[in-house]
Scaffold this motif. Structure first.
Motif, PDB file in Angstrom:
ATOM      1  N   GLU A 168       0.856  -1.183   0.000  1.00  0.00           N
ATOM      2  CA  GLU A 168       0.000   0.000   0.000  1.00  0.00           C
ATOM      3  C   GLU A 168       0.892   1.232   0.000  1.00  0.00           C
ATOM      4  OE1 GLU A 168      -3.196   0.326  -0.216  1.00  0.00           O
ATOM      5  OE2 GLU A 168      -4.135  -1.492   0.589  1.00  0.00           O
ATOM      6  N   HIS A 169       0.395   2.301  -0.622  1.00  0.00           N
ATOM      7  CA  HIS A 169       1.106   3.578  -0.583  1.00  0.00           C
ATOM      8  C   HIS A 169       0.701   4.343   0.671  1.00  0.00           C
ATOM      9  CE1 HIS A 169       2.932   3.617  -4.517  1.00  0.00           C
ATOM     10  NE2 HIS A 169       1.824   3.145  -5.030  1.00  0.00           N
ATOM     11  N   VAL A 170       1.639   5.008   1.299  1.00  0.00           N
ATOM     12  CA  VAL A 170       1.261   5.926   2.386  1.00  0.00           C
ATOM     13  C   VAL A 170       0.740   7.217   1.742  1.00  0.00           C
ATOM     14  CG1 VAL A 170       3.018   4.928   3.902  1.00  0.00           C
ATOM     15  CG2 VAL A 170       3.543   7.011   2.629  1.00  0.00           C
ATOM     16  N   ASP A 171      -0.155   7.907   2.435  1.00  0.00           N
ATOM     17  CA  ASP A 171      -0.621   9.211   1.944  1.00  0.00           C
ATOM     18  C   ASP A 171       0.359  10.303   2.347  1.00  0.00           C
ATOM     19  OD1 ASP A 171      -2.906   7.955   1.057  1.00  0.00           O
ATOM     20  OD2 ASP A 171      -4.082   8.473   2.842  1.00  0.00           O
ATOM     21  N   ASP A 172       0.989  10.094   3.487  1.00  0.00           N
ATOM     22  CA  ASP A 172       1.869  11.122   4.043  1.00  0.00           C
ATOM     23  C   ASP A 172       2.851  10.442   4.996  1.00  0.00           C
ATOM     24  OD1 ASP A 172       2.848  13.640   4.407  1.00  0.00           O
ATOM     25  OD2 ASP A 172       1.242  14.313   5.744  1.00  0.00           O
ATOM     26  N   GLY A 173       4.004  11.081   5.212  1.00  0.00           N
ATOM     27  CA  GLY A 173       5.013  10.503   6.094  1.00  0.00           C
ATOM     28  C   GLY A 173       6.002   9.645   5.320  1.00  0.00           C
ATOM     29  N   GLN A 174       6.997   9.124   6.027  1.00  0.00           N
ATOM     30  CA  GLN A 174       8.030   8.302   5.395  1.00  0.00           C
ATOM     31  C   GLN A 174       8.282   7.030   6.199  1.00  0.00           C
ATOM     32  OE1 GLN A 174       9.468  11.698   6.205  1.00  0.00           O
ATOM     33  NE2 GLN A 174       8.327  12.363   4.390  1.00  0.00           N
ATOM     34  N   ILE A 175       8.762   6.024   5.488  1.00  0.00           N
ATOM     35  CA  ILE A 175       9.234   4.798   6.133  1.00  0.00           C
ATOM     36  C   ILE A 175      10.671   4.580   5.671  1.00  0.00           C
ATOM     37  CG2 ILE A 175       8.896   2.315   6.380  1.00  0.00           C
ATOM     38  CD1 ILE A 175       5.895   2.792   5.809  1.00  0.00           C
ATOM     39  N   TRP A 176      11.577   4.601   6.640  1.00  0.00           N
ATOM     40  CA  TRP A 176      13.001   4.451   6.337  1.00  0.00           C
ATOM     41  C   TRP A 176      13.456   3.054   6.718  1.00  0.00           C
ATOM     42  CZ3 TRP A 176      15.800   8.586   4.313  1.00  0.00           C
ATOM     43  CH2 TRP A 176      15.171   9.844   4.378  1.00  0.00           C
ATOM     44  N   LEU A 177      14.142   2.373   5.772  1.00  0.00           N
ATOM     45  CA  LEU A 177      14.732   1.065   6.044  1.00  0.00           C
ATOM     46  C   LEU A 177      16.247   1.234   5.986  1.00  0.00           C
ATOM     47  CD1 LEU A 177      14.317  -2.037   6.438  1.00  0.00           C
ATOM     48  CD2 LEU A 177      14.419  -2.223   3.938  1.00  0.00           C
ATOM     49  N   ASN A 178      16.885   1.142   7.140  1.00  0.00           N
ATOM     50  CA  ASN A 178      18.335   1.331   7.226  1.00  0.00           C
ATOM     51  C   ASN A 178      18.813   2.518   6.381  1.00  0.00           C
ATOM     52  OD1 ASN A 178      19.264  -0.619   9.122  1.00  0.00           O
ATOM     53  ND2 ASN A 178      18.856  -2.225   7.627  1.00  0.00           N
ATOM     54  N   GLY A 179      18.151   3.646   6.568  1.00  0.00           N
ATOM     55  CA  GLY A 179      18.619   4.868   5.922  1.00  0.00           C
ATOM     56  C   GLY A 179      18.061   5.140   4.537  1.00  0.00           C
ATOM     57  N   THR A 180      17.262   4.206   3.973  1.00  0.00           N
ATOM     58  CA  THR A 180      16.614   4.448   2.679  1.00  0.00           C
ATOM     59  C   THR A 180      15.148   4.792   2.907  1.00  0.00           C
ATOM     60  OG1 THR A 180      17.967   2.680   1.722  1.00  0.00           O
ATOM     61  CG2 THR A 180      16.119   3.491   0.381  1.00  0.00           C
TER      62      THR A 180
END
Ligand code: ADP
Ligand code: ADP
Length: 233
Positions: A57-69
């Motif tokens: 799913e796409h987020v509408d807002d915000g970020q998800i970082w995986l080990n700096g990405t």
């Protein structure tokens, strides 16, 4: 640095003109080697959050970082990000017409272009660790539900993912078979696997998780060690 850094994630589902906000600004981190249990009543948004982390799913807002990405950045290749995350769902994890070995190796071969012998060697190693090396030629319907889930976990571990997502992996199981799957999670924890686990197994969460994140109506209402969360409630 955290393995997973979830920063103010928002997600709504739309049905015509009706907007249903499901995640209302979710933020938390998972540190290396942590097992985090994601708890919350049915409908609180656990599955949606897991799908956002796995880019289903796409987020509408915000970020998800995986080990700096920032894996929610559309310029970052989603297939590459997915390859860095192992996922096991509640059910339908295995293809019924394929042997255990084929199920475990398929993604590595077809999606990640591993040579067959490398994939099979890794699969044998993972299956041996859980005592299922005798079952490589079996088909899923010849296995118990608990064995099937453990095979699904092996498949998710093939590429040594940076994070393992377990979404209600014991919810569809006969209660007799839950223990063997949770024991495997405990074994992974001892090996240092970083895990986010949505679950209703309160007992397990309180004894085996390093941290409990409690989600209620799309908001995180608790985030602490099992002891801290117990004292609060
Ligand atoms: P949980 O996993 O905690 O039970 P979910 O993330 O499955 O919660 O669901 C949270 C809310 O989002 C519920 O109100 C559900 O009806 C809604 N929802 C989940 N998936 C969809 C979807 N694909 N389309 C519309 N609404 C959805
Ligand atoms: P917070 O929002 O909790 O203050 P930060 O946004 O400062 O936390 O970032 C915490 C972690 O998130 C970092 O250790 C890193 O892993 C990741 N991160 C955040 N912003 C960046 C960035 N611009 N580049 C790379 N990693 C980042």
């Amino acid at each position: 640095n955290p393995v997973l850094h979830i920063d103010n994630v928002k997600k709504s589902y739309r049905n015509g003109k009706v907007v249903n906000p499901v995640l209302k600004g979710i933020s938390f981190d998972i540190n290396p080697h942590e097992v985090v249990a994601l708890l919350g009543p049915s409908g609180s948004g656990k599955s949606t959050l897991m799908k956002c982390v796995n880019l289903l799913e796409h987020v509408d807002d915000g970020q998800i970082w995986l080990n700096g990405t920032d894996i929610t950045d559309p310029r970052v290749n989603a297939d590459n990000s997915r390859a860095r995350i192992g996922v096991v769902f509640q059910q339908f994890n295995l293809f019924p017409h394929m042997s255990v070995l084929k199920n475990v190796t398929l993604g590595a071969i077809k999606v990640h272009h591993w040579p067959k012998d490398k994939a099979e060697a890794k699969a044998h190693e993972l299956l041996r660790r859980i005592g299922m090396n005798e079952k490589t030629k079996a088909y899923p319907d010849q296995l118990s539900g608990g064995q099937q889930q453990r095979v699904a976990i092996c498949r998710a571990l093939m590429t040594d993912p940076e994070l393992l997502l377990l979404d209600e992996i014991t919810s569809a199981l006969d209660p007799m078979l839950v223990g063997e799957v949770l024991d495997m999670v405990t074994e992974l924890k001892e090996r240092g696997t970083t895990i986010l686990m949505a679950t209703h197994e309160m007992e397990f969460a309180h004894h085996a998780a390093d941290r409990i994140v409690l989600l209620q109506k799309g908001v995180i209402t608790e985030n602490g060690t099992p002891q801290e969360v117990m004292e609060e409630s």
